[in-house]
Design a protein around this motif. Structure first.
Motif, mmCIF file in Angstrom:
data_model
loop_
_atom_site.group_PDB
_atom_site.id
_atom_site.type_symbol
_atom_site.label_atom_id
_atom_site.label_comp_id
_atom_site.label_asym_id
_atom_site.label_seq_id
_atom_site.Cartn_x
_atom_site.Cartn_y
_atom_site.Cartn_z
ATOM 1 N N VAL A 108 8.336 58.350 29.245
ATOM 2 C CA VAL A 108 8.804 57.507 28.147
ATOM 3 C C VAL A 108 10.322 57.312 28.164
ATOM 4 O O VAL A 108 10.841 56.364 27.597
ATOM 5 N N GLY A 109 11.047 58.210 28.826
ATOM 6 C CA GLY A 109 12.510 58.086 28.888
ATOM 7 C C GLY A 109 13.174 59.292 28.248
ATOM 8 O O GLY A 109 12.831 60.436 28.555
ATOM 9 N N VAL A 110 14.091 59.027 27.311
ATOM 10 C CA VAL A 110 14.809 60.119 26.636
ATOM 11 C C VAL A 110 14.072 60.478 25.345
ATOM 12 O O VAL A 110 13.822 59.610 24.513
ATOM 13 N N ALA A 111 13.747 61.757 25.208
ATOM 14 C CA ALA A 111 13.044 62.212 24.000
ATOM 15 C C ALA A 111 14.005 62.971 23.092
ATOM 16 O O ALA A 111 14.684 63.903 23.541
ATOM 17 N N GLY A 112 14.058 62.577 21.825
ATOM 18 C CA GLY A 112 14.788 63.327 20.801
ATOM 19 C C GLY A 112 13.770 64.191 20.082
ATOM 20 O O GLY A 112 12.763 63.685 19.585
ATOM 21 N N GLN A 113 13.994 65.493 20.071
ATOM 22 C CA GLN A 113 12.972 66.419 19.563
ATOM 23 C C GLN A 113 13.573 67.295 18.462
ATOM 24 O O GLN A 113 14.555 68.000 18.690
#
Ligand code: NAD
Length: 489
Positions: A143-148
């Motif tokens: 999906v790309g860059v994940a903010g968690q």
């Protein structure tokens, strides 16, 4: 002691230089100070994650990523005892629970290593189409860059539930742990550094929700937001994601019901009811905090339940034999105590609900059981997130099901009966993402986790957890030598 942010493979001080206190909930003392990241740091972290994604991680094979995940699991495994003790100091939970959490977190990295390898075999599989002039293959791309963004009740385990599937999928991560329990997430970053995980693949930014979480959720460079926490924050995250249509998954709160029928074994029921609400001090999103007990068994069951509840050993998490530690923070202690006071107006308090006399420091509360709160009372409807059980009686199966489903939440539920047909029928009728039969709370990395209604969107764990971080792509090829012949005949 780790007291810096981990961004782009480097330990760095926060841009604006702010720090906040991390408190030991067992005694209220300061453990250490940790950086308070702000918008500037989040921007650096997201940028680093993007670079890492395009520089190679996003194009690596599942097998390559599996090797990194296994190395990360091995590294955590080497330090499992120290990590468990750190988790107890930070969160308060009893040591055996923390040991269990750390083992589960390590298992989660190993499990997603396996799924990363399998992902290679799933790539480019043909899809049959009803027109033989076309050929179609399906790809699963990160999906790309994940903010968690994660909460404080299972600090390292929640980090593992987010980071392991994301890395397996080929996404890169910016992880923001809860400001209440950031220490083991920083150790996860330390493990990433020691194994030489390519810089920027995993970034860990500690900070407050408003100062670090909000900018992460609003950052245009983030492709996917994965959040676990409360409904009000989940709602803010969803609004932030709506601005630029970010992919989201939300794991939110619950007020889960436990239905016990007359034919259940009383001792087994008491054990699972207690595990369902007092484990982790009741600070479990799936805690079965509403007990619905059938009339015929109610008196006997409640007597045993109150008796066993009074025997629970309460104390600091590192003390031997302790099964109930302090709540995780002063704020949570005040919130739970406030709800208990409210409950006294709304129901009959059968036991507990006060600070144990032998524990004058720290955020301890005796496990509480309330009998027959009103259907619309706050303690019956709202998530308390503490060791507080509410009990109501029912006559018929239909009545139990109706009461269990009468909630804005739909995370979990449990049913106990020796009639397995009835148990299965009730399980199917419960509007919840997780249903336990003849038990409550056992959680497996392989099985999907998440809720219906206001308990969230999407599922974590299992292959569903991996899918959270994958985009599905079709590649459709026109194979015929014949012209298409729509405009040009
Ligand atoms: P919370 O919503 O207060 O905080 C969760 C995280 O969000 C923290 O990291 C916090 O810093 C961050 N945050 C706060 N405000 C923010 C904002 N405006 N923008 C972005 N991030 C922000 O929740 P909590 O008190 O840490 O956790 C308790 C809640 O989490 C309970 O409701 C519980 O049910 C839920 N929970 C759910 C699950 C699940 O799997 N469904 C698991 C654990 C906890």
């Amino acid at each position: 002691m780790r007291d810096q942010l981990y961004i782009n493979g480097q330990w760095v001080r926060p841009d604006l230089g702010g720090y906040f206190d991390v408190i030991d909930p067992g005694n209220g003392d300061l453990i250490q100070r940790v950086p308070a990241a702000t918008e500037e740091d989040i921007d650096h972290a997201v940028h680093a994650a993007r670079q890492a994604f395009t520089r190679g991680w996003g194009q690596s094979t599942g097998a390559e990523r599996a090797a990194w995940l296994e190395a990360l699991a091995d590294e955590l495994d080497r330090r499992r005892d120290a990590l468990a003790v750190l988790e107890v100091r930070d969160n308060g939970k009893p040591l055996p629970e923390a040991q269990w959490d750390i083992a589960d977190a390590i298992g989660c990295f190993r499990y997603y290593a396996e799924l990363a390898r399998e992902l290679d075999d799933r790539q480019d599989q043909p899809l049959a189409l009803p027109d033989e002039r076309f050929r179609c293959r399906i790809r699963y791309e990160p999906v790309g860059v994940a903010g968690q963004i994660i909460p404080w009740n299972y600090p390292l385990l929640m980090a593992a539930w987010k980071v392991a599937p994301a890395l397996a999928a080929g996404a890169t991560c910016v992880l923001k742990p809860s400001e209440l329990t950031p220490l083991t997430a920083l150790e996860l970053a330390g493990a990433a550094e020691r194994i030489g995980l390519p810089s920027g693949v995993l970034n860990v930014v500690t900070g407050l929700g408003s100062e670090a979480g909000a900018p992460l959720s609003q950052h245009p460079g983030v492709d996917k937001l994965a959040f676990t926490g409360s409904v009000p924050t989940g709602s803010k995250i969803m609004s932030a994601a709506a601005v630029d249509i970010k992919n989201i998954s939300l794991e939110l709160g619950g007020k889960s019901a436990f239905i016990v029928f007359d034919d259940a074994d009383v001792e087994a029921a008491v054990e699972w009811i207690m595990f369902g609400i007092f484990w982790n001090q009741g600070q479990v999103c799936s805690a079965t905090s509403r007990l619905l007990v059938q009339e015929g068994i109610a008196a006997k069951l409640l007597e045993r339940l109150v008796d066993e509840t009074r025997r629970i050993t309460i104390g600091p998490g590192l003390e031997r034999g302790v099964l109930l530690g302090p709540l995780a923070s002063a704020g949570q202690f005040q919130k739970v105590m406030g709800m208990i006071e409210q409950g006294k107006q709304e129901a009959n308090l059968l036991t507990g609900g006060k600070r144990p006399p032998h524990l004058s420091h720290g955020f301890f509360v005796e496990p509480a059981i309330f009998d027959e709160p009103g259907e619309n009372s706050r303690i019956w409807r709202e998530e308390i997130f503490g060791p507080v059980l509410c009990v109501k009686r029912f006559k018929t199966e239909a009545e139990a099901l109706k009461q269990a489903n009468d909630s804005r939440y739909g995370l979990a539920a449990a049913v106990m009966s020796n009639d397995l047909e009835r148990a299965a029928r009730v399980a199917n009728g419960l509007r919840a993402g997780i249903v336990w039969v003849n038990c409550s709370q056992p959680t497996f990395t392989q099985a999907p986790w998440g809720g219906m209604k206001q308990s969230g969107i999407g599922r974590e764990l299992g292959r569903w957890g991996l899918d959270n971080y994958l985009e599905v792509k079709q590649v459709t090829e026109y194979r015929s030598r014949e012209p298409w012949g729509w405009y040009i005949k």
